[in-house]
Scaffold this motif. Structure first.
Motif, mmCIF file in Angstrom:
data_model
loop_
_atom_site.group_PDB
_atom_site.id
_atom_site.type_symbol
_atom_site.label_atom_id
_atom_site.label_comp_id
_atom_site.label_asym_id
_atom_site.label_seq_id
_atom_site.Cartn_x
_atom_site.Cartn_y
_atom_site.Cartn_z
ATOM 1 N N ASP A 1 14.321 -20.311 2.263
ATOM 2 C CA ASP A 1 13.632 -21.115 3.317
ATOM 3 C C ASP A 1 13.523 -20.640 4.809
ATOM 4 O OD1 ASP A 1 16.626 -21.481 3.487
ATOM 5 O OD2 ASP A 1 16.248 -23.827 4.129
ATOM 6 N N GLU A 2 14.560 -19.423 5.147
ATOM 7 C CA GLU A 2 14.506 -18.863 6.411
ATOM 8 C C GLU A 2 13.894 -17.705 6.673
ATOM 9 O OE1 GLU A 2 18.867 -18.499 7.390
ATOM 10 O OE2 GLU A 2 19.108 -20.787 6.934
ATOM 11 N N TYR A 3 14.003 -16.815 5.711
ATOM 12 C CA TYR A 3 13.270 -15.337 5.882
ATOM 13 C C TYR A 3 12.265 -14.984 4.973
ATOM 14 C CZ TYR A 3 17.476 -14.845 8.504
ATOM 15 O OH TYR A 3 18.932 -15.369 9.293
ATOM 16 N N ARG A 4 11.443 -14.104 5.228
ATOM 17 C CA ARG A 4 10.582 -13.280 4.169
ATOM 18 C C ARG A 4 10.316 -12.044 4.413
ATOM 19 N NH1 ARG A 4 5.424 -13.095 6.657
ATOM 20 N NH2 ARG A 4 5.152 -14.329 8.443
ATOM 21 N N ILE A 5 9.733 -10.915 3.650
ATOM 22 C CA ILE A 5 9.776 -9.742 3.617
ATOM 23 C C ILE A 5 8.352 -9.352 3.811
ATOM 24 C CG2 ILE A 5 10.277 -7.413 2.372
ATOM 25 C CD1 ILE A 5 12.403 -9.132 0.738
ATOM 26 N N LEU A 6 8.132 -8.372 4.738
ATOM 27 C CA LEU A 6 6.658 -7.808 4.705
ATOM 28 C C LEU A 6 6.246 -6.938 3.748
ATOM 29 C CD1 LEU A 6 6.377 -7.134 8.568
ATOM 30 C CD2 LEU A 6 5.939 -9.050 7.573
ATOM 31 N N GLU A 7 5.159 -7.099 3.397
ATOM 32 C CA GLU A 7 4.909 -6.182 2.283
ATOM 33 C C GLU A 7 4.838 -4.716 2.380
ATOM 34 O OE1 GLU A 7 0.521 -5.540 -0.236
ATOM 35 O OE2 GLU A 7 0.902 -7.707 0.563
ATOM 36 N N LYS A 8 4.752 -4.208 3.661
ATOM 37 C CA LYS A 8 4.767 -2.548 3.812
ATOM 38 C C LYS A 8 6.182 -2.460 4.227
ATOM 39 C CE LYS A 8 0.680 -1.265 3.466
ATOM 40 N NZ LYS A 8 0.159 0.112 2.251
ATOM 41 N N ASP A 9 6.930 -1.435 3.558
ATOM 42 C CA ASP A 9 8.271 -0.894 3.924
ATOM 43 C C ASP A 9 8.003 0.293 4.891
ATOM 44 O OD1 ASP A 9 8.607 1.601 2.432
ATOM 45 O OD2 ASP A 9 7.979 0.232 0.610
ATOM 46 N N ILE A 10 9.266 1.090 5.066
ATOM 47 C CA ILE A 10 9.124 2.101 5.997
ATOM 48 C C ILE A 10 10.245 3.384 5.452
ATOM 49 C CG2 ILE A 10 8.825 0.824 8.133
ATOM 50 C CD1 ILE A 10 11.661 1.135 8.926
ATOM 51 N N GLY A 11 9.873 3.509 3.918
ATOM 52 C CA GLY A 11 10.696 4.574 3.338
ATOM 53 C C GLY A 11 11.463 4.248 2.398
ATOM 54 N N ASP A 12 11.379 5.092 1.374
ATOM 55 C CA ASP A 12 12.396 5.018 0.310
ATOM 56 C C ASP A 12 13.508 6.036 0.445
ATOM 57 O OD1 ASP A 12 10.434 3.513 -1.057
ATOM 58 O OD2 ASP A 12 9.506 5.401 -1.878
ATOM 59 N N GLU A 13 14.598 5.828 -0.193
ATOM 60 C CA GLU A 13 15.935 6.102 -0.089
ATOM 61 C C GLU A 13 17.021 6.242 -1.438
ATOM 62 O OE1 GLU A 13 18.695 2.927 2.340
ATOM 63 O OE2 GLU A 13 17.462 4.434 3.355
ATOM 64 N N ASP B 1 18.268 -2.229 4.619
ATOM 65 C CA ASP B 1 18.215 -1.783 3.165
ATOM 66 C C ASP B 1 17.661 -3.074 2.246
ATOM 67 O OD1 ASP B 1 19.547 0.044 4.504
ATOM 68 O OD2 ASP B 1 20.890 0.252 2.917
ATOM 69 N N GLU B 2 16.757 -2.618 1.463
ATOM 70 C CA GLU B 2 16.323 -3.752 0.489
ATOM 71 C C GLU B 2 17.225 -4.288 -0.279
ATOM 72 O OE1 GLU B 2 12.501 -4.255 -2.690
ATOM 73 O OE2 GLU B 2 13.454 -2.189 -2.326
ATOM 74 N N ILE B 3 18.260 -3.703 -0.689
ATOM 75 C CA ILE B 3 19.229 -4.246 -1.816
ATOM 76 C C ILE B 3 20.052 -5.237 -0.803
ATOM 77 C CG2 ILE B 3 21.323 -3.677 -2.801
ATOM 78 C CD1 ILE B 3 20.091 -1.140 -3.868
ATOM 79 N N VAL B 4 20.459 -4.999 0.300
ATOM 80 C CA VAL B 4 21.056 -5.931 1.196
ATOM 81 C C VAL B 4 20.001 -7.033 1.576
ATOM 82 C CG1 VAL B 4 22.509 -6.114 3.389
ATOM 83 C CG2 VAL B 4 22.724 -3.916 1.729
ATOM 84 N N ILE C 1 13.318 -2.101 4.127
ATOM 85 C CA ILE C 1 12.243 -3.089 4.447
ATOM 86 C C ILE C 1 12.302 -3.958 5.628
ATOM 87 C CG2 ILE C 1 12.093 -3.556 1.961
ATOM 88 C CD1 ILE C 1 13.954 -5.920 2.395
ATOM 89 N N ILE C 2 11.328 -4.771 6.150
ATOM 90 C CA ILE C 2 11.246 -5.238 7.469
ATOM 91 C C ILE C 2 11.185 -6.900 6.876
ATOM 92 C CG2 ILE C 2 9.668 -5.940 9.346
ATOM 93 C CD1 ILE C 2 8.290 -3.062 8.922
ATOM 94 N N ILE C 3 12.271 -7.414 7.529
ATOM 95 C CA ILE C 3 12.329 -9.132 7.613
ATOM 96 C C ILE C 3 11.952 -9.562 8.788
ATOM 97 C CG2 ILE C 3 13.981 -10.858 7.049
ATOM 98 C CD1 ILE C 3 15.669 -9.078 5.320
ATOM 99 N N VAL C 4 11.212 -10.701 8.530
ATOM 100 C CA VAL C 4 10.923 -11.569 9.657
ATOM 101 C C VAL C 4 11.335 -13.120 9.224
ATOM 102 C CG1 VAL C 4 9.093 -10.247 10.491
ATOM 103 C CG2 VAL C 4 8.434 -12.104 8.621
ATOM 104 N N ASN C 5 11.093 -14.001 10.295
ATOM 105 C CA ASN C 5 11.496 -15.582 9.736
ATOM 106 C C ASN C 5 10.238 -16.091 9.274
ATOM 107 O OD1 ASN C 5 13.811 -16.192 11.238
ATOM 108 N ND2 ASN C 5 12.768 -16.034 13.348
ATOM 109 N N LYS C 6 10.537 -17.001 8.270
ATOM 110 C CA LYS C 6 9.543 -17.522 7.343
ATOM 111 C C LYS C 6 8.211 -18.033 8.050
ATOM 112 C CE LYS C 6 9.272 -19.259 3.022
ATOM 113 N NZ LYS C 6 9.408 -18.388 1.882
ATOM 114 N N ASP C 7 8.671 -18.678 9.284
ATOM 115 C CA ASP C 7 7.502 -19.128 10.289
ATOM 116 C C ASP C 7 6.822 -18.199 11.012
ATOM 117 O OD1 ASP C 7 9.387 -19.067 11.839
ATOM 118 O OD2 ASP C 7 9.263 -21.127 12.396
#
Length: 267
Positions: free
Chosen positions: A210-222, A197-200, A128-134
């Motif tokens: 309140d700090e991070y969020r996940i983008l809707e699109k991921d970059i692969g299953d494993e 990793d999504e689990i992590v 997954i791709i994580i970005v800052n909340k803002d």
């Protein structure tokens, strides 16, 4: 003369069979026997990889994979020791026999299959791709010209490298020794996103919503499995047997609920 010739040929054949048998015996896999003789196996891990394996406030190594390995060792009648290693060189550590297993959210990849064997799969995962909340980044397209962080030698790095369309648009890919460092740099806005990793990632975000969020699109299953030396066949077969047993009797499910709040183990 003919009779003597036949006897000589027969003797040579018997000698060859005897030699072949001895040679097979000498090369017979004794990996499980050796583990039982020394009374323990050594798990190599990144000890900063929650919730799979990490140090708690007292410095003890804990986590989902830690509990799984302890239970497996108990059922094998041996102990388990945990050895933190440089994740970028973890496969080399296994092949050099510094450790006996890699049990730490290890992703099954074709490249790794060329070097080591794997147990049966026990967890599914995504990158997954994580970005800052803002952050104003809302899709993969918004990453153009941005800096992404990944853990060096991780499946996240591999997945990102495979996404050629994405990587060619990036300004830079910054590599870290662990995910914690990457997320701290993200929080400080020294980078724009982290592939993880999504689990992590979800474990981190659950504590910092309140700090991070996940983008809707991921970059692969494993998939996750335990890494083991190719030649350690009997040890791997016993490990698979024990993992199957833990899945069937519900022990793996209980360990999963402890760390993830639900049973996510692959049956």
């Amino acid at each position: 003369m003919k009779k003597n010739y036949v006897l000589l040929v027969s003797a040579l054949i018997l000698l060859l069979i005897s030699f072949t048998g001895c040679n097979q015996k000498n090369t017979e896999d004794k990996s499980l026997e050796k583990i039982r003789e020394k009374g323990y196996f050594v798990v190599g891990l990144d000890d900063n990889f929650p919730p799979m394996g990490f140090r708690d406030k007292s410095g003890e190594i804990v986590g989902f994979d830690i509990d799984m390995a302890k239970e497996a060792a108990k059922r094998m009648g041996v102990e388990v020791k945990f050895k933190p290693v440089d994740w970028d060189g973890v496969i080399l550590s296994l092949k050099k026999k510094d450790i006996d297993l890699i049990w730490n959210g290890l992703t099954v990849t074709e490249e790794r299959k060329k070097q080591i064997s794997f147990s049966k799969i026990y967890l599914s995962n995504r990158q997954i791709i994580i970005v800052n909340k803002d952050s104003n980044i809302n899709s993969k397209d918004d990453l153009k010209g941005k800096i992404i962080g990944v853990q060096l030698g991780s499946s996240s790095e591999q997945a990102l490298n495979f996404d050629k369309d994405l990587i060619k648009t990036l300004k830079n890919v910054r590599k870290y020794s662990n995910n914690t460092e990457a997320l701290l740099d993200l929080k400080a806005k020294r980078i724009d996103a982290v592939v993880i990793d999504e689990i992590v990632g979800r474990y981190y975000i659950a504590k910092r919503q309140d700090e991070y969020r996940i983008l809707e699109k991921d970059i692969g299953d494993e998939s996750y499995a335990v890494g083991i030396r190719k030649e350690d066949v009997s040890f791997r077969e016993e490990l698979d047997r024990v993992l199957d047993e833990m899945k069937k009797d519900g022990t793996a499910a209980e360990i999963s609920k402890k760390w993830f709040g639900e049973d996510i183990v692959i049956k």
